[in-house]
Design an enzyme around this catalytic site. Structure first.
Site, mmCIF file in Angstrom:
data_model
loop_
_atom_site.group_PDB
_atom_site.id
_atom_site.type_symbol
_atom_site.label_atom_id
_atom_site.label_comp_id
_atom_site.label_asym_id
_atom_site.label_seq_id
_atom_site.Cartn_x
_atom_site.Cartn_y
_atom_site.Cartn_z
ATOM 1 N N HIS A 139 0.861 -1.180 0.000
ATOM 2 C CA HIS A 139 0.000 0.000 0.000
ATOM 3 C C HIS A 139 0.900 1.233 0.000
ATOM 4 O O HIS A 139 2.007 1.193 0.543
ATOM 5 C CB HIS A 139 -0.829 -0.062 1.295
ATOM 6 C CG HIS A 139 -1.927 0.940 1.403
ATOM 7 N ND1 HIS A 139 -1.703 2.235 1.797
ATOM 8 C CD2 HIS A 139 -3.265 0.843 1.205
ATOM 9 C CE1 HIS A 139 -2.859 2.880 1.833
ATOM 10 N NE2 HIS A 139 -3.819 2.057 1.480
ATOM 11 N N ASP A 192 3.169 -4.582 8.039
ATOM 12 C CA ASP A 192 1.928 -3.836 7.868
ATOM 13 C C ASP A 192 0.787 -4.845 8.023
ATOM 14 O O ASP A 192 0.527 -5.642 7.116
ATOM 15 C CB ASP A 192 1.934 -3.181 6.478
ATOM 16 C CG ASP A 192 0.605 -2.520 6.143
ATOM 17 O OD1 ASP A 192 -0.366 -2.697 6.895
ATOM 18 O OD2 ASP A 192 0.539 -1.840 5.099
ATOM 19 N N GLN A 208 -4.380 -5.390 6.896
ATOM 20 C CA GLN A 208 -5.382 -6.322 6.357
ATOM 21 C C GLN A 208 -5.347 -7.693 7.019
ATOM 22 O O GLN A 208 -6.198 -8.524 6.735
ATOM 23 C CB GLN A 208 -5.184 -6.486 4.841
ATOM 24 C CG GLN A 208 -5.392 -5.220 4.042
ATOM 25 C CD GLN A 208 -6.818 -4.680 4.105
ATOM 26 O OE1 GLN A 208 -7.749 -5.358 4.533
ATOM 27 N NE2 GLN A 208 -6.981 -3.440 3.701
ATOM 28 N N LYS A 226 -10.443 -0.873 10.689
ATOM 29 C CA LYS A 226 -10.687 -2.002 9.784
ATOM 30 C C LYS A 226 -11.070 -3.254 10.578
ATOM 31 O O LYS A 226 -11.238 -4.327 10.014
ATOM 32 C CB LYS A 226 -9.434 -2.294 8.944
ATOM 33 C CG LYS A 226 -9.062 -1.171 7.963
ATOM 34 C CD LYS A 226 -7.903 -1.588 7.121
ATOM 35 C CE LYS A 226 -7.159 -0.441 6.477
ATOM 36 N NZ LYS A 226 -7.848 0.143 5.325
ATOM 37 N N CYS A 239 -4.775 2.486 -3.634
ATOM 38 C CA CYS A 239 -3.522 3.024 -3.049
ATOM 39 C C CYS A 239 -2.334 2.093 -3.325
ATOM 40 O O CYS A 239 -1.451 1.955 -2.469
ATOM 41 C CB CYS A 239 -3.662 3.282 -1.555
ATOM 42 S SG CYS A 239 -4.884 4.521 -1.178
HETATM 43 N N1 PMP Z 1 -1.716 -0.863 4.525
HETATM 44 C C1 PMP Z 1 -2.649 -1.634 3.959
HETATM 45 C C2 PMP Z 1 -2.277 -3.018 3.511
HETATM 46 C C3 PMP Z 1 -3.947 -1.160 3.817
HETATM 47 O O1 PMP Z 1 -4.874 -1.926 3.242
HETATM 48 C C4 PMP Z 1 -4.270 0.134 4.277
HETATM 49 C C5 PMP Z 1 -5.664 0.700 4.136
HETATM 50 N N2 PMP Z 1 -6.272 0.482 2.919
HETATM 51 C C6 PMP Z 1 -3.256 0.893 4.858
HETATM 52 C C7 PMP Z 1 -2.005 0.363 4.974
HETATM 53 C C8 PMP Z 1 -3.508 2.264 5.371
HETATM 54 O O2 PMP Z 1 -4.399 2.217 6.440
HETATM 55 P P1 PMP Z 1 -4.945 3.559 7.071
HETATM 56 O O3 PMP Z 1 -5.695 4.249 5.975
HETATM 57 O O4 PMP Z 1 -5.816 3.126 8.180
HETATM 58 O O5 PMP Z 1 -3.762 4.346 7.506
#
Ligand code: PMP
Length: 394
Positions: free
Chosen positions: A111, A188, A191, A214, A352
């Site tokens: 991401h 990270d 997910q 999430k 993203c």
């Molecule tokens: N890493 C991953 C794998 C994600 O899916 C996301 C959110 N889509 C993020 C980071 C960022 O999360 P946040 O918007 O809560 O900062």
């Protein structure tokens, strides 16, 4: 089994089919009630207040932290509340003392939140940033990992589960390579933590970042767990200091060192309650429930003419995030049609992950349907039926 009745804890499910939990999940009524209780009954700032409301608020904030720690098996280390995964990762990138030539290894699966902080570190400090490309199903060639994670690599930053392809990354194996080569490992878990039982000791990472919003918690909540709290705090100020004189300061130890300023108190309490909710369902049950729905979704979508499903297919070793495209239609058009025709909420676009999209050869991105514990087989059937109808008319 996930009881069907839990759906009534998420009132919007009587209006829509929510398949966008990878972006943010819904919060059940008990989470909202816990946050409202804070507002109605004991709203006060945490920290040094001596009055009774301040004491209750401080205790509940503390309890929430303990709950999150237990949830990820973090008996040791430091667990800090952040506003999301992005903030947690940036805290590490900005808080480590870098020197020119330090190597950071990450992947093209990431991401943007786990890519841009390292790109900025490269531009500011001259680190040697290596970005490993995955195969089309999201998997890595172990030889690439072995080759890039050289002795002397400072940090490896990798996602535990892809928010586009849904594959799980073999973090434990990567942790072993890191241990062998003396590199720090940042995972990270945005997910994975909401869907897969995760224990930091088993993962073997040094930093785990994830988002409360999430995992049935409120927006504005996230977590940074650190094996050793050795990074510089991002923010200095109230709450983070032990002693201040006219000429200097000493910082407190413990998580408060990293939480300068008034935190998201209601948010942390809501997240603690969300964890209680997930624990009552059982993370193993959540996982099994989502695995069955994921299989149903992939098998159904794969059988439709003109639909391409990305990622590792219907293996149990993945999460319930399913990316697909419909031939002849832009992903945004598919998402609009799903909403208009059947009240189905999905995400579309690059998620993203622009470099990954380019790598996969889908510059317009994909449609992404993602699950949580409150989804059921009818939701998935409705998605499959509506996609079939849309693909048939495209
Ligand atoms: N890493 C991953 C794998 C994600 O899916 C996301 C959110 N889509 C993020 C980071 C960022 O999360 P946040 O918007 O809560 O900062």
């Amino acid at each position: 089994m996930i009881p069907a009745e839990i759906r009534s804890d998420f009132p919007v499910l009587s209006e829509v089919i929510y398949l966008d939990s990878a972006a943010t999940s819904l919060s059940p009524e008990p989470v909202l009630a816990a946050m409202l209780e804070y507002e109605h009954v004991y709203r006060a700032n945490t920290g040094r207040g001596v009055h009774r409301l301040a004491q209750v608020a401080t205790q509940k904030y503390w309890d929430a932290r303990q709950r999150v720690k237990r949830f990820i098996g973090a008996e040791s280390g430091e667990l800090v509340f952040t506003k999301n995964t992005t903030e947690a990762i940036n805290m590490v990138a900005l808080g480590l003392p870098w020197k020119k030539g330090d190597r950071v290894v990450t992947t093209l699966l990431e991401h943007h939140s786990n890519l841009l902080p390292w790109m900025r570190t490269r531009d500011r400090h001259g680190i040697d940033l290596r970005i490993i490309p995955p195969g089309p199903d999201g998997a890595f060639d172990p030889a690439d990992l072995e080759r890039e994670i050289t002795p002397g690599t400072r940090l490896v930053a990798v996602t535990h589960a892809s928010n586009v392809l849904g594959n799980l990354v073999p973090v434990r194996e990567i942790a072993e390579i890191c241990r062998d080569r003396g590199a720090l490992l940042l995972v990270d878990g945005a997910q994975s933590v909401p869907h897969v039982p995760v224990r930091v000791e088993e993962l073997g990472c040094d930093f785990l970042c994830f988002s409360g919003h999430k995992m049935l918690g409120p927006t504005g909540t996230g977590i940074l767990w650190m094996r050793r709290p050795e990074i510089e705090p991002l923010l200095l100020g109230g709450g983070a200091v032990e002693q201040v004189t006219g000429s200097g300061y000493t910082l407190v130890g413990g998580p408060a060192r990293y939480e300068g300023g008034t935190p998201n108190i209601a948010g942390a309490i809501g997240l603690g309650r969300a964890i209680g909710y997930l624990e009552a369902l059982g993370m193993g049950e959540v996982r099994r429930h989502e695995q069955a729905l994921t299989r149903q979704m992939i098998e159904g979508l794969t059988g439709i003419d003109g639909v391409t499903v990305y990622g590792p297919g219907a293996t149990p070793d993945r999460i319930g995030v399913v990316s697909f495209t419909v031939q002849g239609l832009h992903p945004h058009d598919v998402a609009h049609l799903l909403d208009e025709e059947a009240d189905i909420m999905v995400r579309s676009g690059h998620h993203c992950c622009m470099p990954l999209m380019t790598h996969l050869g889908v510059p317009d991105g994909t449609v992404r349907a993602s699950l949580h514990c409150y989804n059921n087989a009818d939701d998935v059937e409705k998605l499959i039926g509506t996609v079939r109808m849309i693909a048939g008319g495209a």
